[in-house]
Design an enzyme around this catalytic site. Sequence first.
Site, short mmCIF file in Angstrom:
data_model
loop_
_atom_site.label_atom_id
_atom_site.label_comp_id
_atom_site.label_asym_id
_atom_site.label_seq_id
_atom_site.Cartn_x
_atom_site.Cartn_y
_atom_site.Cartn_z
N ASN A 7 0.72 -0.97 0.08
CA ASN A 7 0.11 -0.09 0.06
C ASN A 7 0.92 1.21 -0.03
O ASN A 7 1.47 1.59 1.02
CB ASN A 7 -0.71 0.15 1.22
CG ASN A 7 -1.83 1.06 1.36
OD1 ASN A 7 -1.85 2.07 0.32
ND2 ASN A 7 -2.79 0.98 2.21
N ARG A 88 -2.27 -2.16 -3.61
CA ARG A 88 -3.65 -1.60 -3.55
C ARG A 88 -3.36 -0.38 -4.38
O ARG A 88 -2.68 0.52 -4.14
CB ARG A 88 -3.78 -0.96 -2.11
CG ARG A 88 -4.94 -0.23 -1.53
CD ARG A 88 -4.87 0.35 -0.33
NE ARG A 88 -6.28 1.05 -0.42
CZ ARG A 88 -6.36 2.27 0.26
NH1 ARG A 88 -5.33 2.97 0.63
NH2 ARG A 88 -7.34 3.02 0.10
N HIS A 177 -13.07 1.88 -0.57
CA HIS A 177 -12.95 0.62 0.34
C HIS A 177 -13.48 -0.51 -0.11
O HIS A 177 -13.97 -1.49 0.74
CB HIS A 177 -13.91 1.00 1.69
CG HIS A 177 -13.43 2.13 2.74
ND1 HIS A 177 -14.27 2.89 3.28
CD2 HIS A 177 -12.17 2.60 3.12
CE1 HIS A 177 -13.39 4.15 3.96
NE2 HIS A 177 -12.22 3.80 3.95
N ARG A 236 -13.57 14.07 7.99
CA ARG A 236 -14.40 14.26 6.88
C ARG A 236 -15.92 14.55 7.16
O ARG A 236 -16.38 13.63 8.11
CB ARG A 236 -14.25 13.19 5.82
CG ARG A 236 -13.01 13.34 4.94
CD ARG A 236 -12.97 12.08 4.09
NE ARG A 236 -11.64 11.34 4.25
CZ ARG A 236 -11.40 10.09 3.88
NH1 ARG A 236 -12.53 9.47 3.47
NH2 ARG A 236 -10.24 9.59 4.08
N GLU A 379 -7.67 -5.92 4.38
CA GLU A 379 -7.40 -5.90 2.93
C GLU A 379 -6.08 -6.53 2.38
O GLU A 379 -6.20 -6.61 1.40
CB GLU A 379 -7.27 -4.28 2.85
CG GLU A 379 -8.82 -3.75 3.16
CD GLU A 379 -8.76 -2.17 3.55
OE1 GLU A 379 -8.51 -1.92 4.42
OE2 GLU A 379 -9.26 -1.23 2.54
#
Length: 393
Positions: A7, A88, A177, A236, A379
């Site tokens: 990642n 990723r 996601h 956010r 993930e």
Amino acid sequence: MKIISINAGSSSLKFSLFNMTDESVIASGLFERIGIEGSKYTIKFNGEKISQEIELNTHTDAVKVLLDKLVDLGIIHSLDEIDGVGHRLVHGKDKYSESVIITDEVVEDLEKFKCFAPLHNPANILGINAFREVLPNVPMVGVFDTAFHQSMDATTYLYPVPYSWYQDYGVRKYGFHGTSHRYITNMVKNILGKDEFRLISCHIGNGGSITAVKDGKCVDTSMGFTPLAGIMMGTRSGDIDPSIIPYVMEQEGKNASEVIDDLNKKSGLFGISEYSSDMRDILERCDLQDEKAVIARDKYVRRVVDYIAQYYVLLGGADVIAFTAGVGENSIPVRRQICEELACLGVKIDLDQNNKRGEVVKISTDDSSIAVYVISTDEELMIARDTLDLINR
Ligand code: AMP
């Protein structure tokens, strides 16, 4: 078979090295502050953790140090043991609905799509190029965050705006996601032992999104054109009335990107509480009856409940609600509050089960109308599985 999941961020590179025979993690770690003073790496293996400051000017430097260390530390005997590298990748637009073997075309597309993910796609390209330079003969696979959501239909992914915005500029819901929601979907498939089910997957961490899944496929998701949309998050805002933006621009003499920056970095839990984006801190302040912290927590819960209710209707009911990511996996009181607000749908939480930890924990009672699970997302493993699958094909 050994596979590395990568990642890559603009100044960081996270990795996990898997033994795919039993899907165990052999080593994992982080290279940070790449290209910035004070760069360092941390590698965890065999229950040990080593950390060292080292000059890393580029991602290629980080990959070279990583591979040298894997051999020097005896984690692998030679680089030939690495069978594949999975990356990723954030934005595959509407071209990529599955993971792919990385070719020149994929890298060109990441470059083409960078206006949709200006922070992430360029960083992903840096990660790919670094491995191409250092391990030119090892196959690489790209796993897109957006891919799982490509099964949404036009009624869902289109915004009610001029159609030409979609046609000419690609304005639509993409969702993010996806790799985590796909992992949770696969876990639920295994738990239930069947392919047909209605799932509401709640990935709630610092970033957060909720996805409605029918028979293994995404039918809607809360993030949108960007990860700013949907539920309220750590920093956010999630969904707001867009007219707020020009109004605040005028009030504060800011330009559009400065206000968007405020919505990305200074809103959510942090914005309302004026204290912290971390749910642990918010809950501590709630215990002290801090009014803004209480509103921040309650608003966060409300937005999650809003989306679960919306997807309950969309799916025509739900068989499973799954909680995952930082808040979903760890915050006992937040899960409890969400489930209690869903009581009108027949959701019943088992408070003892809700206190337990584990990779998979069922936290609903046997007579709950919807089974509620806490499932740890992974993930990195999903990326490694896709990589193995594609290089074996
Ligand atoms: P993630 O982005 O998935 O790593 O989630 C990070 C967020 O999870 C943090 O900002 C915290 O708000 C939250 N978190 C982690 N552990 C806990 C905990 N024990 N209780 C409440 N929230 C937690």
